[in-house]
Design an enzyme around this catalytic site. Structure first.
Site, PDB file in Angstrom:
ATOM      1  N   SER A 216      35.105 -43.061   6.970  1.00 15.00           N
ATOM      2  CA  SER A 216      34.374 -41.813   6.771  1.00 15.00           C
ATOM      3  C   SER A 216      35.003 -41.019   5.633  1.00 15.00           C
ATOM      4  O   SER A 216      36.207 -40.746   5.646  1.00 15.00           O
ATOM      5  CB  SER A 216      34.387 -40.986   8.055  1.00 15.00           C
ATOM      6  OG  SER A 216      33.829 -39.711   7.827  1.00 15.00           O
ATOM      7  N   GLY A 218      33.905 -37.963   4.838  1.00 13.18           N
ATOM      8  CA  GLY A 218      33.446 -36.591   5.041  1.00 13.18           C
ATOM      9  C   GLY A 218      32.076 -36.367   4.423  1.00 13.18           C
ATOM     10  O   GLY A 218      31.166 -37.189   4.598  1.00 13.18           O
ATOM     11  N   GLY A 221      30.079 -39.262   2.543  1.00 15.16           N
ATOM     12  CA  GLY A 221      29.448 -40.420   3.163  1.00 15.16           C
ATOM     13  C   GLY A 221      30.419 -41.424   3.747  1.00 15.16           C
ATOM     14  O   GLY A 221      31.486 -41.060   4.264  1.00 15.16           O
ATOM     15  N   GLY A 247      31.210 -37.357  13.002  1.00 10.12           N
ATOM     16  CA  GLY A 247      31.741 -38.713  13.005  1.00 10.12           C
ATOM     17  C   GLY A 247      31.288 -39.513  14.215  1.00 10.12           C
ATOM     18  O   GLY A 247      31.068 -40.724  14.128  1.00 10.12           O
ATOM     19  N   ASP A 248      31.123 -38.833  15.349  1.00  8.01           N
ATOM     20  CA  ASP A 248      30.648 -39.508  16.555  1.00  8.01           C
ATOM     21  C   ASP A 248      29.202 -39.972  16.379  1.00  8.01           C
ATOM     22  O   ASP A 248      28.819 -41.050  16.847  1.00  8.01           O
ATOM     23  CB  ASP A 248      30.762 -38.581  17.758  1.00  8.01           C
ATOM     24  CG  ASP A 248      32.177 -38.048  17.936  1.00  8.01           C
ATOM     25  OD1 ASP A 248      33.129 -38.783  17.585  1.00  8.01           O
ATOM     26  OD2 ASP A 248      32.333 -36.909  18.406  1.00  8.01           O
TER      27      ASP A 248
END
Length: 308
Positions: A216, A218, A221, A247-248
């Protein structure tokens, strides 16, 4: 069925205030209470995407009872098991003037060796009906640092694809057990590999044992090192809002794409669109459906050079 594991569940509280000012009293304009922890956030997004989802992990004390009350009758099947300790709370304070969020996370309850043994037997039974499993979040006190590696090996023995989303030493040990996918963020990846150059670090993480590594970046992408190549997925523009749970939602996109046997570019497109749409939602575990559908058509996925 998709199984999600949250060993350190939480009761999430979101407070919205007109402006967050240090050393001042605040009038809260809205309070939202919901089941939380990374795996439960993943489970709610998977259910919203139409997947049968079962959530397991630990819940205990009065906070755990409230958490399970919120799950009752919802789309996520509650397969949590009791612990003598009290489930933690997390508090997100949203400054509505700026959109910024301040997060306060309590420690989890101490899990005993007997409780861990009960859980692993329960988890092994659930794997029999699982199409995939997500192992998510921090370890509560009392659980050994190789716990995720143990759960990865149990999933592999049952021929169930497994995605690991954790950090630190649990990630280091877990990735060596050869999960199908790991999803670190940039800081977690740097801690694991010693490199902050995304391409090098993502490839290095994959060499440590994972079938695929999705990093990730942020608001920029995702970067994925997969058996089919190195891919970069980028949203059309940065979105402003509450990043908690973004993120989940990306994990839910990746796992649902795995179960649906989508090619990697489509999995990454879904993950980035869900992540961005979650930033626009008021609480973790939710996403703005209209924004998600729009973003699906505008996420850019490009194949990256594989040379160092």
């Amino acid at each position: 069925m998709i199984l999600t594991v949250t060993l350190n569940t939480a009761l999430d509280l979101t407070y919205r205030v007109p402006a967050l000012v240090p050393h001042a009293s605040h009038r809260v304009t809205q309070v939202i209470e919901r089941p939380g922890g990374k795996g439960l956030n993943v489970a709610h997004v998977l259910a919203a995407l139409g997947h049968e989802t079962v959530a397991t992990g630990f819940a205990g004390g009065s906070t755990g009872e409230i958490l399970r009350t919120h799950l009752a009758g919802g789309p996520v099947v509650d397969a949590l098991i009791p612990t003598a300790g009290t489930t933690r709370r997390t508090v997100a304070i949203v400054d509505t003037a700026t959109g910024d969020t301040t997060q306060l996370n309590e420690p989890g309850p101490t899990v005993t060796p007997a409780e861990w043994s009960t859980f692993t037997a329960h988890y092994t039974g659930l794997l029999a009906d699982a199409d995939a499993v997500a192992l998510c979040g921090s370890l509560p006190p009392g659980i050994h640092v190789g716990a995720y590696a143990e759960l990865v090996r149990l999933a592999r023995s049952a021929d169930v694809p497994v995605l690991l989303d954790t950090s630190g030493e649990p990630l280091r040990r877990g990735i060596a057990a050869r999960p199908d996918v790991v999803k670190p963020n940039a800081d977690e990846l740097a801690q694991l590999t010693g490199s902050r150059e995304p391409h090098r670090a993502t490839r290095d993480a994959r060499r440590r044992g994972a079938h695929a590594v999705v990093s990730s970046l942020g608001p920029d992408g995702l970067l994925a090192a997969t058996p089919d190549g190195l891919w970069r997925a980028t949203p059309p523009a940065a979105v402003k809002g509450n990043p908690t749970g973004a993120g989940d939602s990306a994990v839910a996109g990746l796992l649902s794409g795995l179960v649906e046997k989508l090619p990697w570019p489509e999995r990454l497109t879904r993950a980035v669109a869900l992540s961005a749409a979650t930033v626009l939602a008021p609480v973790a575990g939710e996403f703005e459906r209209t924004a998600y559908e729009d973003l699906l058509t505008r996420v850019t996925v490009t194949e990256q050079p594989t040379a160092a």
